[in-house]
Structure formats: C-alpha cells, structure tokens
Design an enzyme around this catalytic site. Structure first.
Site, PDB file in Angstrom:
ATOM      1  N   ARG A   1      -9.435  -2.181  -2.148  1.00  0.00           N
ATOM      2  CA  ARG A   1      -8.770  -1.026  -2.218  1.00  0.00           C
ATOM      3  C   ARG A   1      -9.619   0.203  -1.565  1.00  0.00           C
ATOM      4  NH1 ARG A   1      -8.117   1.460  -6.565  1.00  0.00           N
ATOM      5  NH2 ARG A   1      -6.318   2.294  -6.204  1.00  0.00           N
TER       6      ARG A   1
ATOM      7  N   TYR B   1      -7.271   1.634   0.967  1.00  0.00           N
ATOM      8  CA  TYR B   1      -6.521   3.164   0.486  1.00  0.00           C
ATOM      9  C   TYR B   1      -7.350   4.160   0.372  1.00  0.00           C
ATOM     10  CZ  TYR B   1      -3.533  -0.258  -1.352  1.00  0.00           C
ATOM     11  OH  TYR B   1      -2.586  -1.528  -1.742  1.00  0.00           O
TER      12      TYR B   1
ATOM     13  N   GLY C   1       3.625   2.782 -11.775  1.00  0.00           N
ATOM     14  CA  GLY C   1       2.949   3.749 -11.024  1.00  0.00           C
ATOM     15  C   GLY C   1       2.102   4.763 -11.714  1.00  0.00           C
TER      16      GLY C   1
ATOM     17  N   TYR D   1      -5.412  -4.968  -9.233  1.00  0.00           N
ATOM     18  CA  TYR D   1      -5.554  -4.943  -7.733  1.00  0.00           C
ATOM     19  C   TYR D   1      -6.844  -5.306  -7.167  1.00  0.00           C
ATOM     20  CZ  TYR D   1      -0.896  -2.966  -8.631  1.00  0.00           C
ATOM     21  OH  TYR D   1       0.471  -2.885  -9.200  1.00  0.00           O
TER      22      TYR D   1
ATOM     23  N   PRO E   1       4.649  -0.585 -15.946  1.00  0.00           N
ATOM     24  CA  PRO E   1       3.348  -0.357 -15.770  1.00  0.00           C
ATOM     25  C   PRO E   1       2.391  -1.646 -15.364  1.00  0.00           C
ATOM     26  CG  PRO E   1       3.708  -0.578 -17.965  1.00  0.00           C
ATOM     27  CD  PRO E   1       4.927  -0.636 -17.530  1.00  0.00           C
ATOM     28  N   GLY E   2       1.674  -1.647 -14.373  1.00  0.00           N
ATOM     29  CA  GLY E   2       0.704  -2.434 -14.095  1.00  0.00           C
ATOM     30  C   GLY E   2      -0.681  -2.045 -14.195  1.00  0.00           C
ATOM     31  N   ARG E   3      -1.051  -1.021 -13.411  1.00  0.00           N
ATOM     32  CA  ARG E   3      -2.548  -0.430 -13.332  1.00  0.00           C
ATOM     33  C   ARG E   3      -2.902   0.154 -14.804  1.00  0.00           C
ATOM     34  NH1 ARG E   3      -4.123   1.834  -8.588  1.00  0.00           N
ATOM     35  NH2 ARG E   3      -1.982   1.601  -7.942  1.00  0.00           N
TER      36      ARG E   3
ATOM     37  N   CYS F   1     -18.991  -9.069   7.011  1.00  0.00           N
ATOM     38  CA  CYS F   1     -19.518  -8.505   8.470  1.00  0.00           C
ATOM     39  C   CYS F   1     -18.616  -7.372   8.930  1.00  0.00           C
ATOM     40  CB  CYS F   1     -19.248 -10.016   9.118  1.00  0.00           C
ATOM     41  SG  CYS F   1     -20.356 -11.051   8.734  1.00  0.00           S
ATOM     42  N   GLU F   2     -18.360  -6.317   8.290  1.00  0.00           N
ATOM     43  CA  GLU F   2     -17.498  -5.226   8.377  1.00  0.00           C
ATOM     44  C   GLU F   2     -18.223  -3.968   7.952  1.00  0.00           C
ATOM     45  OE1 GLU F   2     -13.493  -3.803   9.390  1.00  0.00           O
ATOM     46  OE2 GLU F   2     -13.845  -6.251   9.209  1.00  0.00           O
TER      47      GLU F   2
END
Ligand code: PLP
Length: 478
Positions: free
Chosen positions: A362, A366, A273, A423, A316-318, A393-394
């Site tokens: 993301r 988010y 995180g 991500y 840790p990833g991000r 299409c959004e």
C-alpha cells in the site's frame, strides 16, 4: 478513533502493561520490561514460535469492531425500512476462521471472486448471507454463486444481466441481484468529488442512463429478483458527505423507477470505504456517528422524495480488520544515509526489515502512511528520522516512509507496524520468491494460526522444472 466495546476490558495493567492506543488494536500493551504484548502474548514469543514477518491478529479487537458495526447499524436503522445489513468486505482480508468469526458476530460476507466465495462457504457462512461482486465475473463464478444460493449478485454491466439470468434458469431458481451504479461521487478521506461522467471500470453510469437501462432489463427477466441499487464511492472516508450525495442520487433513481413501473426496490447498498486510523492522530468518527449519519441521510432523502425507505446495507472491510492486525518484523540492516535533501532530514536511518512490499504494497501503490515502533524492548530516549524499508530489489520498497525511531535500534530487534490488517496479507505477493507471511490470531494470551507461513516448498510446488529429491539444495527441506 472508533471505541471498540470491551476488547481491552479484560486487560490487567499489572500483568499486561499499558495499552498503546490507536492506531494499535485494543489488546496491544507495553509491559514494564518494555516489550509489547498482543492480547497478553509477548511479541518476542510470537516471533520465536512463528518467525517474522508475521501478521498478528487481535481476535477480540476484530470481533469487537464487527459487533460495534452490527449494533450501531441495528440501532440507527431500527425505525427505518426495517434495519440494516452489514457485509464484511472479504477482499480486505479473508480466511476461513476470520469469515467464521465475523459471521458469528452477526455480519454477512461480501466476496469478489471464486476463491473468496469458496472461503466464505467453507467457513460455514450460509449462501444467503454472502454477496458476490466483480466487474468481470467468470461463467464459473456466476454458476457457483447461483448454485450456492447467494443472497445477492451485484450486477456490474449490461451483458452480465442475461448471463446471471441464464444461470438462474439453468438452476431453476430466482437469483437475487443488485445493480451497481456509478453515481458520480468519489470520496477520499476529507474531500469528495462530484462528477457527472465516470472514466472507470466499475458499475453502470447514472448520468449516462445505463443504470436505468439495467434496471429495466433486470425487471424484464423473471429469473432475477431485483433487490435494489448499489454504490461504492471510495476508500478511507472519514465523513458522510460523499455518501449523502450518492444515496440521494440512487434514491432518486429508485423513486423514478417506482413511478414508471410500479416496482419499488426494497433495498439500497451504500458500499464500504469507512476510514481508520493509520497514524493515530486521524479524526475517525465513532461507528455510532457513522450509522446515525447514514440513517439520517436516507431518512431525509426518502422524506424529500416521499418514498418509503429501503432496507440499507453496507460493506465495511478496512474498518473491521484493518486496525485489528499488526505486522511483526525482524530488523536487519540499519544504515545512516545523508539525504542531501533541501526539505526533510539531512540524515535518515534506513531500517531494513525481513519483509517489505511483498507483505505491504500500500505504501508503494497508494502512498499510504503508516507508523512503526520498536516492540521487543524499550528503546533509548533519543530518536532519529527513520524510514522502514523491505528486502526487495526495488528502491520503492518502503513500508513506512517517515517515522522517528529510537536511535539505538539495531539488528535483531523486533519492529511492529500497526493497522496492517486490511489489504496487507490479502494483497501480498511472492516478489523475489519470498514466501508470504502467516496470520496468527491471539486471544487471551493464546495463539492460533489463521493462515500458515508459505514455504519455499510451496513456491517450488508450482515450478514445473523442479523435481523434488533430485538435487540437494542447502536449507531446502525435502
Ligand atoms: C473495496 C470495497 C469495499 C470495502 O472497502 P473498505 O474500504 O475496505 O471498507 C466494499 N464494497 C465494494 C464494492 C468494494 O469494492
């Protein structure tokens, strides 16, 4: 921003230009001609060789971040419980080459599915350096993890205890496990919230007594080796306050269990995180401060409880892969829109790129914030309020909600969005049957394909109604 060792040390300002700095990776520079390079390779060449959109990974930057975590946590925890283990959270982005590279830099690898586990194993990461997470592990995933001899399975529910113990018994081994605890702490960026009860799917509640019950049940199964407690409190966290509360609560439970049963759990996992810069103006503490802060939290809590400190691990990833990648897009339609808004700009340029929510969900999911820059040339001096949108299409298909971009931006330009390594590709979809972009790593001016671009053929290969060769479709290779 986290200083990342020597990733930019090899740059030659005359040849490579001037580093852009955070939130761009260390090897991103702009040359005299106005075009941007990643680790010495011109983005125009990347686009012509690999197409757009493409995720471009700065390999030296990724490795430097992995090494910085390894070295900072080794140093900070040297005198405390014998050190710390850093697991790279593979869900942020995992491929065989990336798993191998972070492992070469001294990290272990955390996985959360059969696919991630298989990828880490294919990379040559030894089973004992792999962890398996998940709130709904299948029997097959548990079996594979036990067969591979993973270093830890993180138990997420009471029924899972017997399922993992039974799998260990079938394989004739003792499976190392941790118990995932929901400590009632949620951290997000600057604030953290401390609650008693949790209304979410992960882990076993501390306040409700489920975590303590899980520990007892694990200790009752000789096929399981209880390493310790685990918590993961949130994402994009920029200080240690939330970790302090969580660590204390977990260490208290550890001390209670030791007092009651005589078993002192040897490890503690504080999850991942750790935040990164997405815009460049965030106050991101150096990884050394984070390591020293967490070591201090554990040292003080253990002193207060008169408990010997555990060996600490983190995930840790991000913070490892996020800043190391950018997304390179081709610009298409550019529209000026009268917003009619009371707040914000009266006119906004909508800059459409050749990807969108299929390669970066993301922003839509988010409300994440990103920035963007024209990278194929120097833009004119005048800028205007702009929004980078995709081709889907959004109307929520937005990559960068608010950014000032050169007013002369036009179709055919290349635009890059930094800090998309975590991500991004890992959450990519095939919405609108758009093939997913490749990941291309660059080091010392040389490009290596990490994951190739998906093709329409790849997508159609799954379509049971499609028989190759029966119908000619323009543009579709055979
Ligand atoms: C998502 C996750 C991580 C990694 O989170 P980052 O924000 O990418 O550092 C680590 N551990 C667990 C259990 C997770 O779910």
């Amino acid at each position: 921003m986290t200083p990342v060792g020597d990733a930019s040390a090899g740059l030659d300002p005359l040849r490579d230009g001037v580093p852009l700095g955070p939130p761009w990776s260390a090897g991103v520079t702009r040359g005299d001609d106005g075009a941007v390079r990643v680790a010495g390779l011109d983005v125009r060449e990347i686009a012509s060789r690999f197409g757009t959109p493409t995720f471009v990974l700065d390999e030296a930057d990724l490795r430097a971040r992995a090494r910085a975590f390894r070295e900072a946590f080794d140093a900070a925890f040297a005198g405390l419980g014998g050190g710390a283990d850093v697991y790279y959270a593979g869900k942020a982005f995992l491929s065989v080459l990336v798993a191998r590279w972070v492992h070469e830099e001294g990290l272990r690898v955390d996985t959360a599915s059969g696919g991630e586990l298989a990828t880490a194993l294919l990379a040559g990461v030894p089973g004992e350096a792999i962890g398996l997470h998940g709130n709904n592990k299948s029997d097959a995933e548990i079996d594979r993890a036990v067969a591979a001899g993973v270093g830890r399975i993180v138990l997420d529910s009471l029924p899972e205890i017997d399922r993992v113990a039974d799998a260990a018994a079938r394989h004739g081994v003792r499976a190392p496990v941790m118990v995932r605890v929901t400590p009632g702490v949620h951290a997000h960026t600057h604030e953290f919230i401390s609650t008693a009860h949790e209304d979410q799917k992960f882990g076993l509640s501390l306040a409700g007594g489920q975590a303590a019950e899980a520990v007892e049940r694990v200790l009752a199964r000789p096929e399981l080796e209880l390493l310790g407690l685990h918590s993961h409190i949130g994402s994009q966290i920029l200080d240690v306050a939330g970790f302090e509360v969580a660590a204390r609560r977990l260490l208290e439970l550890r001390a209670d269990v030791a007092a009651r049963t005589g078993y002192l759990m040897p490890e503690l996992d504080l999850g991942g995180g750790y935040g990164i810069a997405y815009l460049g103006d965030e106050d991101v503490p150096p990884v050394r401060d984070l390591a020293e802060g967490l070591a201090d939290v554990v040292r003080r809590a253990c002193a207060d409880l008169s408990s010997p400190p555990p060996r600490v691990s983190l995930e840790p990833g991000r913070a490892i892969v996020g800043p190391a990648m950018l997304t390179l897009y081709g610009v298409g339609t550019v529209k000026e829109v009268q917003t009619g808004a009371e707040h914000g700009p009266a006119v906004r340029a909508y800059v459409s790129v050749d990807g969108g929510m299929s390669d970066n969900i993301r922003t839509a999911l988010y409300g994440a914030e990103y920035t963007a820059a024209l990278v194929s040339r120097a833009g004119g001096a005048a800028t205007r309020p702009s929004r980078v949108v995709g081709k889907h299409c959004e109307s929520g298909d937005i990559v960068v909600r608010d950014v000032d971009l050169p007013a002369d931006l036009r179709a055919g330009d290349l635009l890059a969005v930094p800090a998309t390594g975590a991500y991004g590709r890992s959450m990519a979809s095939n919405y609108n049957l758009v093939p997913r972009p490749p990941v291309v790593a660059v080091r010392g001016g040389e490009a290596v394909v990490v994951v190739r671009r998906e093709t329409e053929q790849d997508l159609l290969a799954l379509d049971a109604g499609y028989a190759p060769g029966t119908r000619a479709v323009p543009g579709l290779g055979s």
